[in-house]
Design a protein around this motif. Structure first.
Motif, PDB file in Angstrom:
ATOM      1  N   GLY A 219       0.782  -1.224   0.000  1.00 57.84           N
ATOM      2  CA  GLY A 219       0.000   0.000   0.000  1.00 57.84           C
ATOM      3  C   GLY A 219       0.814   1.273   0.000  1.00 57.84           C
ATOM      4  O   GLY A 219       0.270   2.357   0.238  1.00 57.84           O
ATOM      5  N   LYS A 220       2.092   1.193  -0.271  1.00 61.30           N
ATOM      6  CA  LYS A 220       2.928   2.397  -0.331  1.00 61.30           C
ATOM      7  C   LYS A 220       2.532   3.249  -1.538  1.00 61.30           C
ATOM      8  O   LYS A 220       2.181   2.736  -2.601  1.00 61.30           O
ATOM      9  N   ARG A 221       2.633   4.569  -1.366  1.00 67.66           N
ATOM     10  CA  ARG A 221       2.416   5.496  -2.478  1.00 67.66           C
ATOM     11  C   ARG A 221       3.739   5.666  -3.224  1.00 67.66           C
ATOM     12  O   ARG A 221       4.715   6.180  -2.662  1.00 67.66           O
ATOM     13  N   ILE A 222       3.774   5.242  -4.464  1.00 67.31           N
ATOM     14  CA  ILE A 222       4.993   5.271  -5.272  1.00 67.31           C
ATOM     15  C   ILE A 222       4.884   6.428  -6.256  1.00 67.31           C
ATOM     16  O   ILE A 222       4.000   6.446  -7.123  1.00 67.31           O
ATOM     17  N   SER A 223       5.774   7.393  -6.111  1.00 68.31           N
ATOM     18  CA  SER A 223       5.766   8.562  -6.989  1.00 68.31           C
ATOM     19  C   SER A 223       6.180   8.169  -8.401  1.00 68.31           C
ATOM     20  O   SER A 223       7.002   7.263  -8.605  1.00 68.31           O
ATOM     21  N   LEU A 224       5.626   8.876  -9.373  1.00 69.40           N
ATOM     22  CA  LEU A 224       5.891   8.580 -10.784  1.00 69.40           C
ATOM     23  C   LEU A 224       6.842   9.622 -11.368  1.00 69.40           C
ATOM     24  O   LEU A 224       6.467  10.757 -11.629  1.00 69.40           O
ATOM     25  N   GLY A 225       8.101   9.225 -11.520  1.00 71.34           N
ATOM     26  CA  GLY A 225       9.074  10.072 -12.195  1.00 71.34           C
ATOM     27  C   GLY A 225       9.646  11.208 -11.374  1.00 71.34           C
ATOM     28  O   GLY A 225      10.323  12.070 -11.919  1.00 71.34           O
ATOM     29  N   ASP A 226       9.429  11.240 -10.069  1.00 69.99           N
ATOM     30  CA  ASP A 226       9.951  12.312  -9.219  1.00 69.99           C
ATOM     31  C   ASP A 226      11.134  11.774  -8.428  1.00 69.99           C
ATOM     32  O   ASP A 226      10.975  11.139  -7.370  1.00 69.99           O
ATOM     33  N   ALA A 227      12.324  12.011  -8.929  1.00 70.62           N
ATOM     34  CA  ALA A 227      13.530  11.450  -8.317  1.00 70.62           C
ATOM     35  C   ALA A 227      13.821  12.039  -6.947  1.00 70.62           C
ATOM     36  O   ALA A 227      14.663  11.507  -6.210  1.00 70.62           O
ATOM     37  N   THR A 228      13.148  13.129  -6.558  1.00 68.12           N
ATOM     38  CA  THR A 228      13.381  13.714  -5.237  1.00 68.12           C
ATOM     39  C   THR A 228      12.651  12.937  -4.139  1.00 68.12           C
ATOM     40  O   THR A 228      12.922  13.149  -2.950  1.00 68.12           O
ATOM     41  N   ARG A 229      11.729  12.072  -4.512  1.00 68.72           N
ATOM     42  CA  ARG A 229      10.976  11.289  -3.534  1.00 68.72           C
ATOM     43  C   ARG A 229      11.704   9.982  -3.235  1.00 68.72           C
ATOM     44  O   ARG A 229      12.338   9.383  -4.110  1.00 68.72           O
ATOM     45  N   ARG A 230      11.607   9.520  -2.005  1.00 73.94           N
ATOM     46  CA  ARG A 230      12.316   8.311  -1.603  1.00 73.94           C
ATOM     47  C   ARG A 230      11.788   7.087  -2.340  1.00 73.94           C
ATOM     48  O   ARG A 230      12.555   6.217  -2.762  1.00 73.94           O
ATOM     49  N   LEU A 231      10.477   7.008  -2.498  1.00 74.09           N
ATOM     50  CA  LEU A 231       9.862   5.900  -3.211  1.00 74.09           C
ATOM     51  C   LEU A 231       9.304   6.419  -4.534  1.00 74.09           C
ATOM     52  O   LEU A 231       8.232   7.016  -4.579  1.00 74.09           O
ATOM     53  N   SER A 232      10.075   6.222  -5.587  1.00 70.97           N
ATOM     54  CA  SER A 232       9.708   6.739  -6.901  1.00 70.97           C
ATOM     55  C   SER A 232      10.230   5.793  -7.966  1.00 70.97           C
ATOM     56  O   SER A 232      11.241   5.113  -7.764  1.00 70.97           O
ATOM     57  N   VAL A 233       9.539   5.746  -9.102  1.00 75.76           N
ATOM     58  CA  VAL A 233      10.017   4.955 -10.238  1.00 75.76           C
ATOM     59  C   VAL A 233      10.317   5.907 -11.399  1.00 75.76           C
ATOM     60  O   VAL A 233       9.569   6.860 -11.639  1.00 75.76           O
ATOM     61  N   PRO A 234      11.423   5.676 -12.122  1.00 82.53           N
ATOM     62  CA  PRO A 234      11.803   6.570 -13.222  1.00 82.53           C
ATOM     63  C   PRO A 234      10.904   6.400 -14.433  1.00 82.53           C
ATOM     64  O   PRO A 234      10.327   5.336 -14.669  1.00 82.53           O
ATOM     65  N   GLU A 235      10.828   7.485 -15.223  1.00 84.23           N
ATOM     66  CA  GLU A 235       9.996   7.501 -16.429  1.00 84.23           C
ATOM     67  C   GLU A 235      10.855   7.272 -17.668  1.00 84.23           C
ATOM     68  O   GLU A 235      11.981   7.761 -17.757  1.00 84.23           O
ATOM     69  N   LEU A 236      10.317   6.537 -18.624  1.00 83.45           N
ATOM     70  CA  LEU A 236      10.971   6.331 -19.905  1.00 83.45           C
ATOM     71  C   LEU A 236      10.510   7.393 -20.892  1.00 83.45           C
ATOM     72  O   LEU A 236       9.394   7.903 -20.786  1.00 83.45           O
ATOM     73  N   ARG A 237      11.352   7.695 -21.852  1.00 81.85           N
ATOM     74  CA  ARG A 237      10.975   8.607 -22.929  1.00 81.85           C
ATOM     75  C   ARG A 237      10.012   7.881 -23.868  1.00 81.85           C
ATOM     76  O   ARG A 237      10.282   6.757 -24.297  1.00 81.85           O
ATOM     77  N   THR A 238       8.891   8.513 -24.168  1.00 82.65           N
ATOM     78  CA  THR A 238       7.876   7.880 -25.006  1.00 82.65           C
ATOM     79  C   THR A 238       7.380   8.835 -26.076  1.00 82.65           C
ATOM     80  O   THR A 238       7.494  10.053 -25.953  1.00 82.65           O
ATOM     81  N   VAL A 239       6.806   8.253 -27.113  1.00 78.28           N
ATOM     82  CA  VAL A 239       6.087   8.992 -28.148  1.00 78.28           C
ATOM     83  C   VAL A 239       4.849   8.174 -28.495  1.00 78.28           C
ATOM     84  O   VAL A 239       4.928   6.958 -28.684  1.00 78.28           O
ATOM     85  N   GLN A 240       3.703   8.841 -28.565  1.00 81.48           N
ATOM     86  CA  GLN A 240       2.486   8.211 -29.057  1.00 81.48           C
ATOM     87  C   GLN A 240       2.229   8.675 -30.480  1.00 81.48           C
ATOM     88  O   GLN A 240       2.366   9.859 -30.793  1.00 81.48           O
ATOM     89  N   ALA A 241       1.863   7.723 -31.326  1.00 78.64           N
ATOM     90  CA  ALA A 241       1.508   8.031 -32.713  1.00 78.64           C
ATOM     91  C   ALA A 241       0.260   7.238 -33.045  1.00 78.64           C
ATOM     92  O   ALA A 241       0.340   6.045 -33.346  1.00 78.64           O
ATOM     93  N   GLY A 242      -0.881   7.864 -32.942  1.00 78.20           N
ATOM     94  CA  GLY A 242      -2.129   7.142 -33.150  1.00 78.20           C
ATOM     95  C   GLY A 242      -2.249   5.999 -32.172  1.00 78.20           C
ATOM     96  O   GLY A 242      -2.143   6.178 -30.962  1.00 78.20           O
ATOM     97  N   ALA A 243      -2.425   4.785 -32.696  1.00 76.00           N
ATOM     98  CA  ALA A 243      -2.597   3.608 -31.843  1.00 76.00           C
ATOM     99  C   ALA A 243      -1.290   3.021 -31.349  1.00 76.00           C
ATOM    100  O   ALA A 243      -1.304   2.018 -30.632  1.00 76.00           O
ATOM    101  N   ALA A 244      -0.155   3.595 -31.701  1.00 80.23           N
ATOM    102  CA  ALA A 244       1.144   3.010 -31.372  1.00 80.23           C
ATOM    103  C   ALA A 244       1.838   3.796 -30.265  1.00 80.23           C
ATOM    104  O   ALA A 244       1.866   5.038 -30.287  1.00 80.23           O
TER     105      ALA A 244
END
Length: 299
Positions: A70-95
């Protein structure tokens, strides 16, 4: 499993069914998170005790609630103790595309190219299929000129010369001579289809095929899954060509099944005796070998 830092066709829209969807890239566990109209991708392993956040994790105020403790895991915020890094993405229509590195050398011009394609074309999903070969074999098919005649029964294939592109992507250009597709009824005989494919990574190729005035686009990717790979195909057409989509999707699925019969029974450890007709395949293998050592090389 070592993964390169370049682009992958990570998922198609129909696979992103939840606010938090589990994904896999080789041995790497990922999650796709819906953020309004966007889809963002993050590492999927909880930094507290290693649970997969994609299986039972709930989105809550910019965090994912871990299904284990039940821990709150931050998304992409490296300043938080419990956080997961974000990948670089691109959306193109359905892809949905992602890459593991931010190094410019790993982009190979893809981000700019796919954004332009998405601005001009309607992109829809066509194929999601497991395949029993390493992922690069799926992309290599675009550079295997001889297989088009034997496997796909293309009557004549001309040209098919490989070269390096402006951004060090690998190109192959040629021409298919076939019967006209159903939406070109007035040109049934000796239909010239321009073929131009660009590999932006060992696991991603974008192909233009058809009448040079209005070609359609085939985006083919393969993601390692530990047993082989998952192949995905998306189709892009101009707004005025949407009537051709059912036939194009059917054709993509049929062609993939033809290739899958070969891939699923291929001995990848067999001796390789290349000849002159295999020159583009050799060029693709050199492209893969020189692509880089994965994201760790950028640290």
């Amino acid at each position: 499993m070592t993964l390169h830092g370049g682009w992958f066709l990570l998922a198609l829209e129909e696979e992103l069914t939840e606010d938090v969807t589990p994904l896999r890239l080789g041995d790497r566990r990922l999650i796709a998170v819906r953020d309004g109209d966007r889809v963002r991708v993050f590492d999927g392993v909880c930094p507290h005790r290693g649970a997969h956040l994609g299986y039972g994790g709930k989105l809550s105020g910019g965090c994912v609630i871990c299904p284990f403790h039940g821990k709150r895991i931050s998304l992409g915020d490296a300043t938080r103790r419990l956080s997961v890094p974000e990948l670089r993405t691109v959306q193109a229509g359905a892809a949905l595309f992602a890459r593991l590195s931010d190094a410019p050398r790993d982009d190979r011009g893809f981000e700019q190219a796919i954004k332009q394609i998405a601005a001009d074309l309607l992109i829809v999903g066509a194929v999601i299929q497991p395949v029993a070969v390493p992922a690069e074999y799926v992309v290599e098919n675009a550079f295997d000129a001889e297989h088009f005649r034997t496997v796909h029964l293309v009557p004549a294939v001309r040209g098919m010369h490989a070269s390096m592109g402006e951004h060090d992507e690998l190109l192959i250009e040629g021409e298919f001579r076939t019967k006209a597709p159903p939406w070109e009824e007035e040109r049934r005989l000796d239909f010239a289809s321009r073929f131009m494919a660009r590999a932006f990574s060992p696991h991603l190729v974008v192909t233009e095929l058809g009448d040079e005035r209005q070609p359609y686009t085939i985006i083919t990717g393969a993601v390692p899954d530990g047993r082989g790979c998952v192949g995905r195909v998306a189709i892009g057409v101009r707004p005025g060509q949407t009537g051709s989509l059912p036939a194009l999707i059917h054709g993509a699925r049929y062609a993939f099944e033809q290739d899958k019969v070969v891939w699923d029974h291929l001995d990848v450890d067999a001796p390789q005796r290349f000849d002159a007709a295999d020159t583009p395949v050799v060029a693709f293998r050199h492209f893969c070998a020189g692509f880089g050592d994965g994201p760790e090389a950028d640290s």
